[in-house]
Design an enzyme around this catalytic site. Structure first.
Site, PDB file in Angstrom:
ATOM      1  N   THR A 224       0.878  -1.178   0.000  1.00 31.25           N
ATOM      2  CA  THR A 224       0.000   0.000   0.000  1.00 31.25           C
ATOM      3  C   THR A 224       0.899   1.207   0.000  1.00 31.25           C
ATOM      4  O   THR A 224       2.061   1.104   0.387  1.00 31.25           O
ATOM      5  CB  THR A 224      -0.815   0.020   1.322  1.00 31.25           C
ATOM      6  N   ARG A 252     -13.468  -8.229  -0.872  1.00 35.01           N
ATOM      7  CA  ARG A 252     -12.771  -7.968   0.401  1.00 35.01           C
ATOM      8  C   ARG A 252     -12.239  -6.527   0.391  1.00 35.01           C
ATOM      9  O   ARG A 252     -11.618  -6.079  -0.553  1.00 35.01           O
ATOM     10  CB  ARG A 252     -11.603  -8.937   0.567  1.00 35.01           C
ATOM     11  N   VAL A 253     -12.521  -5.805   1.454  1.00 35.99           N
ATOM     12  CA  VAL A 253     -11.997  -4.449   1.606  1.00 35.99           C
ATOM     13  C   VAL A 253     -11.133  -4.458   2.855  1.00 35.99           C
ATOM     14  O   VAL A 253     -11.537  -4.991   3.888  1.00 35.99           O
ATOM     15  CB  VAL A 253     -13.175  -3.448   1.716  1.00 35.99           C
ATOM     16  N   GLY A 254      -9.932  -3.912   2.739  1.00 38.17           N
ATOM     17  CA  GLY A 254      -9.017  -3.898   3.885  1.00 38.17           C
ATOM     18  C   GLY A 254      -9.194  -2.645   4.714  1.00 38.17           C
ATOM     19  O   GLY A 254     -10.284  -2.073   4.797  1.00 38.17           O
ATOM     20  N   ASP A 255      -8.096  -2.206   5.326  1.00 35.85           N
ATOM     21  CA  ASP A 255      -8.148  -1.019   6.186  1.00 35.85           C
ATOM     22  C   ASP A 255      -7.957   0.281   5.403  1.00 35.85           C
ATOM     23  O   ASP A 255      -8.368   1.347   5.864  1.00 35.85           O
ATOM     24  CB  ASP A 255      -7.069  -1.115   7.269  1.00 35.85           C
ATOM     25  N   THR A 275       0.151   0.561   6.671  1.00 35.94           N
ATOM     26  CA  THR A 275       0.291  -0.432   5.608  1.00 35.94           C
ATOM     27  C   THR A 275       0.514  -1.782   6.277  1.00 35.94           C
ATOM     28  O   THR A 275       0.994  -1.852   7.404  1.00 35.94           O
ATOM     29  CB  THR A 275       1.488  -0.129   4.676  1.00 35.94           C
ATOM     30  N   GLY A 276       0.172  -2.827   5.551  1.00 36.57           N
ATOM     31  CA  GLY A 276       0.342  -4.168   6.119  1.00 36.57           C
ATOM     32  C   GLY A 276      -0.998  -4.831   6.324  1.00 36.57           C
ATOM     33  O   GLY A 276      -1.998  -4.428   5.726  1.00 36.57           O
ATOM     34  N   GLY A 278      -4.272  -5.474   6.932  1.00 35.02           N
ATOM     35  CA  GLY A 278      -5.361  -4.557   7.251  1.00 35.02           C
ATOM     36  C   GLY A 278      -6.306  -5.056   8.319  1.00 35.02           C
ATOM     37  O   GLY A 278      -6.786  -4.285   9.153  1.00 35.02           O
TER      38      GLY A 278
HETATM   39  N1  ASP Z   1      -3.346  -2.613   4.353  1.00 31.20           N
HETATM   40  C1  ASP Z   1      -3.651  -3.173   3.074  1.00 31.20           C
HETATM   41  C2  ASP Z   1      -4.804  -4.093   3.194  1.00 31.20           C
HETATM   42  O1  ASP Z   1      -4.890  -4.832   4.151  1.00 31.20           O
HETATM   43  C3  ASP Z   1      -2.540  -3.909   2.448  1.00 31.20           C
HETATM   44  C4  ASP Z   1      -1.138  -3.529   2.810  1.00 31.20           C
HETATM   45  O2  ASP Z   1      -0.855  -2.408   3.167  1.00 31.20           O
HETATM   46  O3  ASP Z   1      -0.219  -4.350   2.736  1.00 31.20           O
HETATM   47  O4  ASP Z   1      -5.591  -4.128   2.268  1.00 31.20           O
END
Ligand code: ASP
Length: 379
Positions: A224, A252-255, A275-276, A278
């Site tokens: 992200t 699917r929707v993340g953070d 990031t990471g 979510g």
């Molecule tokens: N945070 C994002 C999600 O979970 C992905 C990411 O940043 O690695 O969709």
């Protein structure tokens, strides 16, 4: 009180206020600062440099950060954001983004939008041109097209290859995959993706791409870009944009598009993003938590580490389970102090990579700095 008395008092007050006014206008504002996630191919450094260039030219802070992340959204080499992002389990690229404009305290977001290379710009239009906060899926695409955005194929050949390798890796308990030889073929032992085999199948692909595809098939990657900016007037804005978790279930929707989760900003205090993984961030409402930590007096570094500690608490600090999670927070306070923090010192997939984030200051230029971290990986 007579009219005359009142006006005399005003004149006196006015005169007394004059030196104060001079003092206030002489007080320097905060330094201009832009921070972002690091991202591959110098994505974060280039993003921050672009945003700072626009801020110095007097642009609005939201225009600046969106222009910064557009570089990464449009770069097909970054397979975690925008065009060229890794698709969902159906082979379709679905993107998420959110924006916060500090001066107007307005926000906008899109979730699971398909076919638009720059979802951050669509999120900004949701904020500017509607009284809604978030549009998703088909409705978000319909809105974007009505706003003049062009619908395009976001799946590059490189991302499609990675998706095919992942498909092949999906096997039932007998080791069978519908994406391998047919049921009537002689039985084969279960196999993992093999570089030599893939080289024959995709002769145009580099070894580097094939190895990455094998890695990503077994460890679905995230990625992200989050970017937060402060100008010398104390105005702040922020954006997060992503293709989310590779091979996710459609829809699917993340953070990233969740205001308060993957992004939050109150320019009376500061801004934060993530990031990471979510899902783990959403369980602690991370970006909002970080900003509220700063409101209560924590320095940015303490604020981001505290949010990560809440994530660790959700696993009873069980490092074995936490090892599977990559998560980072970024924070920029209204006075220009900033921090980036990672759950682990190194990423779970690219173990050589030390956790970093990007920052651009007027005196120091655009660069990567090491993030603070909660835990160190043993290897
Ligand atoms: N945070 C994002 C999600 O979970 C992905 C990411 O940043 O690695 O969709």
């Amino acid at each position: 009180m007579s009219k005359i008395n009142w006006s005399r008092r005003s004149v006196m007050l006015g005169a007394a206020a004059l030196p104060m006014i001079r003092m206030v206008s002489a007080k320097p504002g905060p330094p201009a600062v832009v921070i972002s996630s690091a991202n591959r191919f110098d994505g974060g450094v280039n993003c921050c440099a672009k945003a700072m260039e626009l801020i110095k030219a007097g642009a609005d802070t939201l225009d600046a950060v969106v222009a910064g992340v557009n570089i990464v959204e449009l770069d097909p080499r970054d397979s975690s954001v925008g065009y060229g992002g890794l698709p969902n389990e159906d082979g379709v690229v679905q993107l998420d983004s959110s924006v916060v404009h500090g001066p107007s305290r307005r926000m906008g977001a899109v979730g699971a939008i398909e076919g638009i290379k720059t979802p951050s710009k669509v999120a900004k239009r949701v904020m500017e041109d509607t009284d809604h906060m978030m549009l998703v899926g088909a409705g978000a695409l319909k809105f974007a097209k009505a706003e003049g955005f062009q619908e395009e194929n976001l799946l590059t050949e490189e991302s499609r290859l990675q998706w095919l390798v992942w498909k092949r890796s999906q096997r039932d308990r007998d080791g069978h995959s519908n994406w391998g030889p047919g049921l009537d073929a002689p039985p084969e032992p279960p196999k993992t993706a093999n570089l030599e085999e893939l080289k024959r199948e995709f002769p145009w692909a580099s070894d580097e791409l094939l190895l990455e595809a094998i890695q990503n098939a077994y460890h679905p990657p995230h990625g992200t870009i989050n970017c937060i900016a402060l100008n010398e007037k104390g105005e702040m804005s922020a954006v997060t944009t992503t293709s989310g978790l590779a091979w996710k279930i459609s829809g699917r929707v993340g953070d990233s598009p969740i205001v308060g989760g993957g992004l939050w900003l109150d320019q009376d205090v500061g801004g934060a993003g993530s990031t990471g993984r979510g899902e783990e961030n959403l369980r602690v409402c991370g970006a909002h938590t970080v900003v509220e930590n700063m409101r209560r007096g924590m320095a940015p570094k303490e604020a981001v580490l505290d949010a990560l500690e809440r994530v660790a608490r959700n696993f009873n600090q069980d490092r074995k389970r936490l090892e599977a999670i990559d998560l980072k927070f970024y924070a920029l306070r209204k006075d220009g102090e900033y921090a980036g923090a990672s759950l682990w010192n190194k990423s779970s997939v690219e173990a050589r990579q030390v956790a970093q984030f990007a920052v651009c200051t007027t005196d120091g230029g655009s660069r990567q700095e090491n993030a603070v971290f909660l835990y160190a990986r043993s290897s």
